[in-house]
Design an enzyme around this catalytic site. Structure first.
Site, PDB file in Angstrom:
ATOM      1  N   SER A   8      -8.326  40.277 -25.305  1.00  0.00           N
ATOM      2  CA  SER A   8      -8.877  38.948 -25.010  1.00  0.00           C
ATOM      3  C   SER A   8      -8.105  37.908 -25.792  1.00  0.00           C
ATOM      4  O   SER A   8      -7.897  38.059 -27.001  1.00  0.00           O
ATOM      5  CB  SER A   8     -10.346  38.894 -25.423  1.00  0.00           C
ATOM      6  OG  SER A   8     -10.725  37.552 -25.631  1.00  0.00           O
ATOM      7  N   HIS A  32      -7.468  40.014 -20.718  1.00  0.00           N
ATOM      8  CA  HIS A  32      -8.875  39.631 -20.541  1.00  0.00           C
ATOM      9  C   HIS A  32      -9.018  38.129 -20.782  1.00  0.00           C
ATOM     10  O   HIS A  32      -8.779  37.646 -21.888  1.00  0.00           O
ATOM     11  CB  HIS A  32      -9.723  40.437 -21.532  1.00  0.00           C
ATOM     12  CG  HIS A  32     -11.195  40.209 -21.418  1.00  0.00           C
ATOM     13  ND1 HIS A  32     -11.992  40.867 -20.506  1.00  0.00           N
ATOM     14  CD2 HIS A  32     -12.033  39.401 -22.126  1.00  0.00           C
ATOM     15  CE1 HIS A  32     -13.248  40.485 -20.659  1.00  0.00           C
ATOM     16  NE2 HIS A  32     -13.305  39.585 -21.632  1.00  0.00           N
ATOM     17  N   ASP A  34     -11.378  35.029 -21.012  1.00  0.00           N
ATOM     18  CA  ASP A  34     -12.781  34.618 -21.194  1.00  0.00           C
ATOM     19  C   ASP A  34     -12.957  33.179 -20.739  1.00  0.00           C
ATOM     20  O   ASP A  34     -12.477  32.251 -21.388  1.00  0.00           O
ATOM     21  CB  ASP A  34     -13.163  34.739 -22.674  1.00  0.00           C
ATOM     22  CG  ASP A  34     -13.332  36.193 -23.094  1.00  0.00           C
ATOM     23  OD1 ASP A  34     -14.118  36.898 -22.449  1.00  0.00           O
ATOM     24  OD2 ASP A  34     -12.661  36.611 -24.055  1.00  0.00           O
ATOM     25  N   MET A  36     -15.417  30.189 -20.267  1.00  0.00           N
ATOM     26  CA  MET A  36     -16.728  29.709 -20.741  1.00  0.00           C
ATOM     27  C   MET A  36     -16.870  28.237 -20.373  1.00  0.00           C
ATOM     28  O   MET A  36     -15.910  27.471 -20.496  1.00  0.00           O
ATOM     29  CB  MET A  36     -16.824  29.865 -22.255  1.00  0.00           C
ATOM     30  CG  MET A  36     -16.543  31.274 -22.747  1.00  0.00           C
ATOM     31  SD  MET A  36     -16.890  31.404 -24.508  1.00  0.00           S
ATOM     32  CE  MET A  36     -16.385  33.105 -24.813  1.00  0.00           C
ATOM     33  N   HIS A  65     -13.218  37.182 -17.031  1.00  0.00           N
ATOM     34  CA  HIS A  65     -14.616  37.383 -17.431  1.00  0.00           C
ATOM     35  C   HIS A  65     -15.291  36.018 -17.386  1.00  0.00           C
ATOM     36  O   HIS A  65     -15.070  35.178 -18.253  1.00  0.00           O
ATOM     37  CB  HIS A  65     -14.651  37.993 -18.844  1.00  0.00           C
ATOM     38  CG  HIS A  65     -16.011  38.150 -19.417  1.00  0.00           C
ATOM     39  ND1 HIS A  65     -16.238  38.406 -20.759  1.00  0.00           N
ATOM     40  CD2 HIS A  65     -17.249  38.109 -18.837  1.00  0.00           C
ATOM     41  CE1 HIS A  65     -17.539  38.505 -20.985  1.00  0.00           C
ATOM     42  NE2 HIS A  65     -18.175  38.320 -19.843  1.00  0.00           N
ATOM     43  N   MET A  67     -18.035  33.540 -17.848  1.00  0.00           N
ATOM     44  CA  MET A  67     -19.296  33.192 -18.518  1.00  0.00           C
ATOM     45  C   MET A  67     -19.605  31.755 -18.146  1.00  0.00           C
ATOM     46  O   MET A  67     -19.498  30.828 -18.952  1.00  0.00           O
ATOM     47  CB  MET A  67     -19.134  33.385 -20.038  1.00  0.00           C
ATOM     48  CG  MET A  67     -19.062  34.865 -20.422  1.00  0.00           C
ATOM     49  SD  MET A  67     -18.353  35.126 -22.064  1.00  0.00           S
ATOM     50  CE  MET A  67     -16.614  35.082 -21.654  1.00  0.00           C
ATOM     51  N   MET A 136     -21.879  44.224 -22.450  1.00  0.00           N
ATOM     52  CA  MET A 136     -21.561  43.365 -23.599  1.00  0.00           C
ATOM     53  C   MET A 136     -22.079  44.020 -24.875  1.00  0.00           C
ATOM     54  O   MET A 136     -23.243  44.427 -24.947  1.00  0.00           O
ATOM     55  CB  MET A 136     -22.202  41.984 -23.438  1.00  0.00           C
ATOM     56  CG  MET A 136     -21.628  41.114 -22.329  1.00  0.00           C
ATOM     57  SD  MET A 136     -19.863  40.746 -22.461  1.00  0.00           S
ATOM     58  CE  MET A 136     -19.771  39.886 -24.030  1.00  0.00           C
ATOM     59  N   ASP A 172     -17.194  44.971 -24.407  1.00  0.00           N
ATOM     60  CA  ASP A 172     -16.601  43.702 -24.848  1.00  0.00           C
ATOM     61  C   ASP A 172     -17.418  43.146 -26.000  1.00  0.00           C
ATOM     62  O   ASP A 172     -18.607  42.858 -25.838  1.00  0.00           O
ATOM     63  CB  ASP A 172     -16.598  42.728 -23.659  1.00  0.00           C
ATOM     64  CG  ASP A 172     -15.959  41.388 -23.975  1.00  0.00           C
ATOM     65  OD1 ASP A 172     -15.412  41.224 -25.086  1.00  0.00           O
ATOM     66  OD2 ASP A 172     -15.997  40.505 -23.095  1.00  0.00           O
TER      67      ASP A 172
HETATM   68  C1  DX5 Z   1     -17.282  37.109 -26.066  1.00  0.00           C
HETATM   69  C2  DX5 Z   1     -16.078  37.410 -25.197  1.00  0.00           C
HETATM   70  C3  DX5 Z   1     -15.216  38.467 -25.737  1.00  0.00           C
HETATM   71  C4  DX5 Z   1     -14.596  38.154 -27.065  1.00  0.00           C
HETATM   72  C5  DX5 Z   1     -14.234  39.404 -27.746  1.00  0.00           C
HETATM   73  O1  DX5 Z   1     -18.152  36.285 -25.360  1.00  0.00           O
HETATM   74  O2  DX5 Z   1     -16.483  37.810 -23.917  1.00  0.00           O
HETATM   75  O3  DX5 Z   1     -14.222  38.835 -24.802  1.00  0.00           O
HETATM   76  O4  DX5 Z   1     -13.427  37.414 -26.950  1.00  0.00           O
HETATM   77  O5  DX5 Z   1     -13.789  39.060 -29.003  1.00  0.00           O
HETATM   78  P1  DX5 Z   1     -13.942  40.071 -30.208  1.00  0.00           P
HETATM   79  O6  DX5 Z   1     -13.125  41.263 -29.869  1.00  0.00           O
HETATM   80  O7  DX5 Z   1     -13.430  39.294 -31.358  1.00  0.00           O
HETATM   81  O8  DX5 Z   1     -15.408  40.393 -30.326  1.00  0.00           O
HETATM   82 ZN    ZN Z   2     -14.963  38.751 -22.599  1.00  0.00          ZN
END
Ligand code: DX5
Ligand code: ZN
Length: 216
Positions: A8, A32, A34, A36, A65, A67, A136, A172
Site C-alpha cells: 500500500s 494496493h 487506498d 479515501m 481499495h 473507502m 480488514m 489489510d
Molecule cells: C487502512 C488501509 C491500509 C493501510 C495499511 O485503511 O486500507 O491499506 O494502508 O497500512 P499498514 O500496513 O501501515 O497498516
Molecule cells: Zn487498504
C-alpha cells in the site's frame, strides 16, 4: 497455494509517488491503492482523477481499495480506469451484488471488504459474485495501526467458506514481519503492507522478506 504481496502506498511519499512505486514494483504482485474520500473514513487520499492517473501510470497491476461513500457509483469507473481489482466496502454499498457484478463487467476482479465489526455471514450468499474477500485487520482510515489478531476467526471462516474456489483472501492493516505468518496460518493468501514496507529503509527488500515469511 499462491500468495500475493500487495504494498500500500498510503505511507509512501505522495510528493514522489512514481519513484516510490518504482521501488517496489519489480518484487510486488499488485499495487494496493487506498482511496479515501473523507466521508466513509475520516482521511482523504485521492479523487477519481488523481487515482486514474496512478492506475494508468503504474508499472504493475493495481488493486484499488475503495473507502468511499458513493462506491456503487464509482466502483465500475475504477475498473474501467484499468484497475486489475476493485474492492468495495460492504458497509458503503446499497447493492453489493449489483456493484460487484458491475466491476466484473468492466473487466476487473471484484473484491468485497469487511470492516472489523462486519460479519462475514451477512455476505456469504454473494460468494459467486466475489473474486476476493478483504478482511480488514484494522479500522479503515489510517496506516500504521496495530494488527487485530481478533480478526483471525473471520479469516478462518472466510477460508472455509471459499473452499476450493479460486477466490483470493486478503488481509489489510498492520501486516509486518511480526504478523504476516499469523494471517497466513489463518488462511490469508493476499497481504497488504503499508508502513512495514514504506517505513523500511529498503522497501523492496521488505517485500521480499514478507513474501519469504508468508511462504515458509
Ligand atoms: C487502512 C488501509 C491500509 C493501510 C495499511 O485503511 O486500507 O491499506 O494502508 O497500512 P499498514 O500496513 O501501515 O497498516
Ligand atoms: Zn487498504
Amino acid at each position: 497455494m499462491g500468495i500475493r504481496i500487495t504494498p500500500s502506498i498510503l505511507n509512501a511519499d505522495f510528493a514522489h509517488l512514481d519513484r516510490e512505486i518504482a521501488k517496489i514494483a519489480p518484487v510486488s504482485d499488485l499495487l494496493h491503492l487506498d482511496v479515501m474520500d473523507h466521508v466513509f473514513v475520516p482521511n482523504f487520499t485521492f479523487d477519481f482523477d488523481s487515482a486514474s492517473k496512478i492506475i494508468s501510470a503504474s508499472p504493475i497491476p493495481v488493486d484499488s481499495h475503495l473507502m468511499i461513500a458513493d462506491v456503487d457509483q464509482l466502483a465500475p469507473a475504477y475498473a474501467h480506469a484499468g484497475s486489475a481489482s476493485v474492492t468495495i466496502h460492504a458497509e458503503a454499498s446499497n447493492d453489493v451484488a449489483k456493484t460487484l457484478r458491475a466491476i466484473r463487467l468492466e473487466g476487473a476482479r471484484a473484491g468485497l471488504a469487511l470492516k472489523p465489526g462486519t460479519s462475514l455471514d451477512l455476505y456469504s450468499e454473494l460468494i459467486d459474485d466475489v473474486d476476493m474477500f478483504l478482511i480488514m485487520t484494522v479500522e479503515p482510515g489510517f496506516g500504521g495501526q496495530k494488527f487485530m489478531d481478533s480478526m483471525m476467526d473471520k479469516v478462518r471462516s472466510a477460508r472455509k467458506l471459499i473452499g476450493d474456489r479460486s477466490i483470493w483472501l486478503q488481509v489489510d492493516g498492520g501486516i509486518s514481519l511480526e504478523t504476516i505468518e499469523i494471517a497466513r496460518d489463518a488462511g490469508a493468501d493476499t497481504f497488504v503492507a503499508g508502513s512495514a514496507v514504506f517505513n523500511s529503509p529498503d522497501p523492496a527488500d521488505m517485500v521480499t522478506r514478507l513474501r519469504a515469511l508468508s511462504q515458509k
